[in-house]
Design a protein around this motif. Structure first.
Motif, mmCIF file in Angstrom:
data_model
loop_
_atom_site.group_PDB
_atom_site.id
_atom_site.type_symbol
_atom_site.label_atom_id
_atom_site.label_comp_id
_atom_site.label_asym_id
_atom_site.label_seq_id
_atom_site.Cartn_x
_atom_site.Cartn_y
_atom_site.Cartn_z
ATOM 1 N N ARG A 87 -20.013 -8.781 6.041
ATOM 2 C CA ARG A 87 -20.941 -8.786 4.906
ATOM 3 C C ARG A 87 -21.986 -7.670 5.011
ATOM 4 N NH1 ARG A 87 -21.811 -15.134 5.614
ATOM 5 N NH2 ARG A 87 -22.057 -14.290 7.704
ATOM 6 N N CYS A 88 -22.218 -7.181 6.202
ATOM 7 C CA CYS A 88 -23.240 -6.148 6.390
ATOM 8 C C CYS A 88 -23.138 -5.619 7.822
ATOM 9 C CB CYS A 88 -24.642 -6.718 6.145
ATOM 10 S SG CYS A 88 -25.009 -8.145 7.181
ATOM 11 N N ALA A 89 -23.962 -4.637 8.129
ATOM 12 C CA ALA A 89 -23.964 -4.088 9.488
ATOM 13 C C ALA A 89 -24.481 -5.122 10.477
ATOM 14 C CB ALA A 89 -24.832 -2.832 9.532
ATOM 15 N N SER A 90 -25.486 -5.904 10.076
ATOM 16 C CA SER A 90 -26.052 -6.890 11.004
ATOM 17 C C SER A 90 -24.998 -7.894 11.441
ATOM 18 C CB SER A 90 -27.219 -7.641 10.358
ATOM 19 O OG SER A 90 -28.199 -6.736 9.950
ATOM 20 N N ASP A 91 -24.184 -8.374 10.501
ATOM 21 C CA ASP A 91 -23.104 -9.310 10.853
ATOM 22 C C ASP A 91 -22.186 -8.689 11.898
ATOM 23 O OD1 ASP A 91 -23.693 -11.449 9.287
ATOM 24 O OD2 ASP A 91 -21.892 -11.349 8.034
ATOM 25 N N GLU B 130 -34.191 1.253 18.685
ATOM 26 C CA GLU B 130 -33.153 0.424 18.039
ATOM 27 C C GLU B 130 -33.734 -0.382 16.870
ATOM 28 O OE1 GLU B 130 -30.708 1.981 19.261
ATOM 29 O OE2 GLU B 130 -31.580 1.925 21.246
ATOM 30 N N TYR B 131 -32.819 -0.893 16.055
ATOM 31 C CA TYR B 131 -33.169 -1.709 14.887
ATOM 32 C C TYR B 131 -33.670 -3.074 15.372
ATOM 33 C CZ TYR B 131 -32.464 -3.402 10.083
ATOM 34 O OH TYR B 131 -32.634 -3.894 8.818
ATOM 35 N N ASP B 132 -34.670 -3.627 14.672
ATOM 36 C CA ASP B 132 -35.311 -4.852 15.173
ATOM 37 C C ASP B 132 -34.344 -6.033 15.307
ATOM 38 O OD1 ASP B 132 -38.060 -3.906 15.497
ATOM 39 O OD2 ASP B 132 -37.880 -3.514 13.360
ATOM 40 N N LEU C 134 -22.314 0.837 18.961
ATOM 41 C CA LEU C 134 -22.974 1.810 18.080
ATOM 42 C C LEU C 134 -23.410 1.150 16.779
ATOM 43 C CD1 LEU C 134 -23.547 4.957 17.890
ATOM 44 C CD2 LEU C 134 -21.570 5.015 16.364
ATOM 45 N N ASP C 135 -24.678 1.348 16.445
ATOM 46 C CA ASP C 135 -25.211 0.895 15.155
ATOM 47 C C ASP C 135 -25.122 2.084 14.203
ATOM 48 O OD1 ASP C 135 -26.825 0.387 12.992
ATOM 49 O OD2 ASP C 135 -28.476 -0.477 14.145
ATOM 50 N N GLY C 136 -24.114 2.018 13.320
ATOM 51 C CA GLY C 136 -23.868 3.169 12.443
ATOM 52 C C GLY C 136 -24.393 2.965 11.035
ATOM 53 N N ALA C 137 -25.331 2.015 10.877
ATOM 54 C CA ALA C 137 -25.771 1.614 9.532
ATOM 55 C C ALA C 137 -26.144 2.800 8.634
ATOM 56 C CB ALA C 137 -26.941 0.648 9.627
ATOM 57 N N HIS C 138 -26.863 3.769 9.183
ATOM 58 C CA HIS C 138 -27.316 4.883 8.337
ATOM 59 C C HIS C 138 -26.426 6.110 8.426
ATOM 60 C CE1 HIS C 138 -31.040 3.833 6.389
ATOM 61 N NE2 HIS C 138 -31.410 3.158 7.458
ATOM 62 N N ALA C 139 -25.401 6.042 9.290
ATOM 63 C CA ALA C 139 -24.621 7.260 9.537
ATOM 64 C C ALA C 139 -23.491 7.443 8.533
ATOM 65 C CB ALA C 139 -24.052 7.221 10.955
ATOM 66 N N PHE D 185 -21.163 -1.176 10.923
ATOM 67 C CA PHE D 185 -21.589 -0.334 9.791
ATOM 68 C C PHE D 185 -21.820 -1.188 8.552
ATOM 69 C CE2 PHE D 185 -18.807 2.182 12.453
ATOM 70 C CZ PHE D 185 -19.432 3.419 12.524
ATOM 71 N N ASN D 186 -22.546 -0.631 7.599
ATOM 72 C CA ASN D 186 -22.490 -1.205 6.255
ATOM 73 C C ASN D 186 -21.921 -0.150 5.316
ATOM 74 O OD1 ASN D 186 -24.641 0.497 5.532
ATOM 75 N ND2 ASN D 186 -26.116 -1.051 6.181
ATOM 76 N N LEU D 187 -21.622 -0.592 4.104
ATOM 77 C CA LEU D 187 -21.049 0.325 3.116
ATOM 78 C C LEU D 187 -22.003 0.517 1.949
ATOM 79 C CD1 LEU D 187 -17.540 -1.266 3.387
ATOM 80 C CD2 LEU D 187 -17.942 1.179 3.661
ATOM 81 N N HIS D 188 -23.203 -0.072 2.058
ATOM 82 C CA HIS D 188 -24.101 -0.031 0.902
ATOM 83 C C HIS D 188 -25.274 0.935 1.055
ATOM 84 C CE1 HIS D 188 -25.189 -3.995 3.032
ATOM 85 N NE2 HIS D 188 -26.095 -3.122 3.410
ATOM 86 N N LYS D 189 -25.171 1.875 1.984
ATOM 87 C CA LYS D 189 -26.238 2.880 2.040
ATOM 88 C C LYS D 189 -25.752 4.196 1.432
ATOM 89 C CE LYS D 189 -28.914 0.960 5.905
ATOM 90 N NZ LYS D 189 -30.007 0.313 5.176
ATOM 91 N N TRP D 190 -24.984 4.970 2.211
ATOM 92 C CA TRP D 190 -24.670 6.328 1.754
ATOM 93 C C TRP D 190 -23.272 6.462 1.173
ATOM 94 C CZ3 TRP D 190 -28.916 8.902 1.095
ATOM 95 C CH2 TRP D 190 -30.026 8.565 1.878
HETATM 96 C C1 LIG Z 1 -30.446 1.220 11.892
HETATM 97 C C2 LIG Z 1 -30.047 -0.002 11.119
HETATM 98 N N1 LIG Z 1 -29.226 -0.887 11.675
HETATM 99 C C3 LIG Z 1 -28.821 -1.993 11.034
HETATM 100 C C4 LIG Z 1 -29.248 -2.256 9.756
HETATM 101 C C5 LIG Z 1 -28.812 -3.520 9.079
HETATM 102 O O1 LIG Z 1 -27.945 -3.235 8.044
HETATM 103 P P1 LIG Z 1 -27.488 -4.394 7.049
HETATM 104 O O2 LIG Z 1 -28.576 -4.549 6.070
HETATM 105 O O3 LIG Z 1 -26.218 -3.897 6.463
HETATM 106 O O4 LIG Z 1 -27.278 -5.620 7.861
HETATM 107 C C6 LIG Z 1 -30.097 -1.360 9.114
HETATM 108 C C7 LIG Z 1 -30.579 -1.623 7.756
HETATM 109 O O5 LIG Z 1 -31.357 -0.939 7.178
HETATM 110 C C8 LIG Z 1 -30.524 -0.208 9.823
HETATM 111 O O6 LIG Z 1 -31.362 0.668 9.271
#
Ligand SMILES: Cc1ncc(COP(=O)(O)O)c(C=O)c1O
Length: 396
Positions: free
Chosen positions: A93-97, A121-123, A202-207, A225-230
């Protein structure tokens, strides 16, 4: 002769044409495109069509067609986008999942082992690692990166930690850090980690969508990864990647029983997905490619970012938080008004006085900052307005 992505990046007429593919509400100038990306008008229309269709056909279509054929094609297309084998990706569903599943199900940790966490890192990822410490009896080693960072300092900070903490086994690594937009030297860090027997998630959310990369070449076995950024997909889509050779190092997710243990899809948190959004993905991928893919998008976004960072870098009272090294930069960057106590106060003034919408970010060792993220619809004129606003506000 085909034009290079760099030449195209400077072509305002070309990007005006791209911008016309999107609907934009009147209101403040959005320089906070890092939160999530816009869909093009045609993607949004396809998504709406899919919502209505799935709503009408309900489970008949989903059970008879979507699950049997369409979902498989979509996954195949995603793998093609990444140039990865199909059995290395599974939609979430998202990068966090994706990231949380990889962290929670990584099965090579023993009590007393150490995991490494940097301030960049992301919180959510930080919290997940601290959860691991409580539930799996591992110790979290926390490090802070040097600021300002350089290509070498980022690698050195890791290699020093690897040498100092011999029980380190696992670390997350954010490809593009979300506060200042710093792009990590992933390949070099992955090589150093591998030499010390440390795995990277690897957290590729923004890459994805603004950086052209090859995970196998980077030396990465696990990524989210997510698919809803770039990429421009509807909200609520992401995926995880596991090198097929390493699948057995990640357990199936809790509650999962739909897929056999040797199928990567068993590593995703189970839920009824956003089927209309998934059905929209083939069009999203097609349009992403038609815009020139990550190479063209990345070049344009870098041009916009470089234009404002280089113009304000020398202004007294302004600190730009990303270095000039092009290897460490992307769309996102951040600044700080060094003579002003409250960065939020400056964000408010950017909005009230200049109609520029930005956001503050905090939580890294370098302190609070203002994140600036142009988007694909941002014209050079908006960047010029930002430069003017920052120059004026710095002196007030
Ligand atoms: C570096 C980073 N990791 C993870 C996430 C989480 O992504 P998602 O909202 O798809 O769970 C984000 C969201 O902004 C992010 O900036």
């Amino acid at each position: 002769m085909p034009r290079t992505a760099t030449t195209l990046a400077h072509d305002e007429v070309h990007w005006q044409g791209i911008a016309r593919q999107f609907d934009i509400a009147p209101g403040p100038i959005n320089l906070e495109n890092g939160y999530f990306g816009r869909m093009t008008r045609t993607v949004a229309e396809a998504y709406q069509h899919n919502i209505l269709w799935v709503n009408r056909s309900n489970s008949v279509h989903v059970r008879q067609r979507f699950e049997q054929t369409e979902a498989l094609q979509i996954r195949r297309q995603l793998a093609e986008l990444l140039d990865a084998p199909e059995n290395a990706v599974a939609l979430t569903r998202c990068a966090s999942d994706a990231l949380q599943s990889l962290i929670r199900n990584y099965n090579r940790l023993q009590p007393g082992d150490q995991v490494l966490l940097s301030d960049l890192e992301y919180d959510t990822v930080k919290s997940a690692l601290r959860w691991l410490a409580r539930h799996r009896g591992v110790d979290v080693i926390e490090i802070e990166h040097q600021h300002p960072a350089s290509f070498d300092s980022l690698i050195d900070t890791y290699t020093q930690a690897f040498e100092r903490y011999p029980r380190l086994k696992l670390m997350p690594l954010t490809y593009v850090t979300h506060r200042s937009g710093l792009v990590m030297p992933v390949q070099a860090i992955a090589a150093a980690a591998q030499a010390h027997g440390i795995d990277i998630i690897l957290d590729g959310a923004h890459a994805l969508g603004q950086i052209d990369f090859d995970l196998a070449n980077l030396g990465i076995a696990f990524a989210g990864f997510n698919l809803h950024k770039w990429i421009g997909a509807p909200l609520s889509l992401g995926f995880l990647y596991i090198d097929p050779q390493r699948l057995s190092d990640i357990d199936p997710d809790m509650g999962e029983f739909h897929f056999p243990a040797d199928d990567i899809r068993a590593r995703t948190p189970y839920s009824t997905p956003n089927i209309p959004a998934l059905m929209t993905l083939p069009q999203v991928f097609e349009e992403h490619r038609a815009m020139g893919g990550s190479v063209a998008k990345g070049a344009r976004l870098n041009y916009l970012r470089e234009t404002w960072t280089e113009a304000v870098r020398q202004i007294p009272g302004i600190e730009v938080l990303t270095p000039q090294d092009p290897r460490l930069c992307c769309a996102i960057s951040a600044l700080r008004f060094t003579r002003h106590q409250s960065q939020q106060g400056q964000v408010d003034r950017l909005l009230q006085d200049y109609n520029l919408f930005t956001v503050t970010r905090s939580g890294a060792g370098f302190g609070p900052c203002i994140r600036i993220t142009p988007g694909l619809v941002t014209p050079l004129e908006h960047i010029q307005r930002l430069i003017e606003a920052v120059s004026k506000l710095a002196g007030q």
